[in-house]
Design a protein around this motif. Structure first.
Motif: not given
Length: 381
Positions: A244-256, A327-334
């Motif tokens: 569990i580590n939400p900050l271990a991922k990278t996230v991009e904002l994509v239109p749609g 952002g919290l996902t299924l893989w890093d917030a359980s």
């Protein structure tokens, strides 16, 4: 080596599904009561008519709250970071919902204590608020999930929420709230039309048909709006069995970006189709007087709408608008592997019991509620 028969990824997915089942269960079962309450001042216009509606939901509404309690408990135990972020960030909104829900038991108990019309009218509007407000604000909360909540994490994984209550009332979130309100009102109308008769049932069919049509339009508008929103997309490698580590991922904002799942997994398109088809069939059934079909179709519409929201943001639970990688996902917030497994065993034991007693209670309480039946029941509200 772990002796747990299910791997971490499987347990996480199972609990994601179970959380969805609990939330949909509350929307369908609790939505019956919320919808009837929201329709109370409009469908029932005399004291006797309103007593019919109160006794329609009075014997079962407390049992239907079990789904809400289970949903909150599942978030707390299975996804603690989600619980911390959402229950603190949406704290004032949840207090408003709680205060509105409190009006229901008080209204049921106190409305009939005094025969003064003004006294009873006051509690009737309190019961209306107890149905209208939660149905609306819960949808607003879902809309804010799609927009992303303003929170971030520090290096020690502490969550800091930087928004306020009024920031929740964005136009898209209000639209989501109206979709929620519309589907709940349709559900309540289907219940009233199915278990009452005469002018009450006729008004319920009219209001329910209108609510269903409006919800279809708003749901479609919401879909078009979502297509223009910036969706959160995880661009780094995901380890479904990772720590569990939400900050271990990278996230991009994509239109749609919230629609990408439907291209990757075409079977997910079944959710919005069920949402539209269920509501349309509910409208047709209400107009045709098909009582059971109207309720089943309305429930299917609720299932489709909520499933659409959940599948659109998968694997996210709560995206962050100010720090996307937090952002919290299924893989890093359980919770841990062992915790999820123990909870699954407990759920496998208790959930069937809940389903059985719910079915039993509704079987006992089945039948049409009329003004004549109230006279024969000394315990009627």
């Amino acid at each position: 080596m772990s002796t747990i028969p299910l791997d971490y990824e499987a347990l996480r997915l199972i609990w994601w599904l179970l959380l969805g089942v609990l939330l949909i269960g509350f929307a369908i079962m609790g939505g019956r009561d919320l919808g009837v309450g929201a329709l109370l001042p409009f469908v029932a216009r005399t004291d006797e008519e309103r007593r019919v509606l109160l006794n329609l939901i009075g014997p079962t509404w407390e049992g239907n709250q079990v789904w809400l309690v289970l949903g909150g408990g599942a978030i707390f135990a299975a996804f603690p970071p989600l619980y911390a972020a959402s229950f603190s960030g949406f704290y004032l909104a949840m207090i408003v919902i709680l205060l509105a829900l409190i009006l229901r038991p008080v209204g049921f108990k106190f409305r009939g204590k005094i025969s003064d019309p003004r006294w009873r009218a006051t509690w009737d509007w309190a019961l209306f608020i107890g149905g209208f407000v939660p149905a609306l604000i819960m949808g607003v909360a879902v809309g804010n999930v799609l927009l992303g909540a303003p929170f971030h994490l520090d290096d020690t994984m502490r969550i800091f929420y930087t928004g306020n209550f009024f920031q929740l009332l964005m136009p898209f979130a209000l639209l989501a709230g109206l979709v929620s309100l519309g589907m709940i009102v349709t559900q309540g109308a289907a219940v009233i039309a199915g278990r009452t008769e005469g002018v009450i049932a006729e008004r319920a069919r009219t209001y329910g048909s209108l609510a269903g049509l409006v919800t279809i339009v708003l749901f479609a508008l919401g879909g078009l709006w979502v297509a223009m929103l910036n969706g959160h997309v995880v661009t780094s490698v995901i380890d479904p069995n990772g720590a569990i580590n939400p900050l271990a991922k990278t996230v991009e904002l994509v239109p749609g970006g919230w629609l990408r799942n439907y291209g990757t997994y075409p079977w997910m398109l079944a959710a919005p189709v069920i949402g539209f088809a269920g509501l349309a069939l509910a409208v047709l059934s209400l107009r045709s007087g098909l009582k059971l079909l109207a309720l089943l179709a309305s429930s299917a519409g609720i299932f489709g709408i909520i499933s659409t929201a959940g599948l659109s943001i998968f694997p996210f639970f709560l995206p962050s608008s100010t720090m996307p990688e937090a952002g919290l996902t299924l893989w890093d917030a359980s919770s841990s592997h062992l915790t999820l497994f123990i909870m699954l065993l407990v759920t496998a034991f208790f959930l069937p019991i809940i389903l059985v007693y719910t079915a039993f209670v509704f079987r006992v309480m089945r039948g049409t509620v009329t003004t004549e039946s109230l006279g024969k029941n000394p315990n009627a509200y």
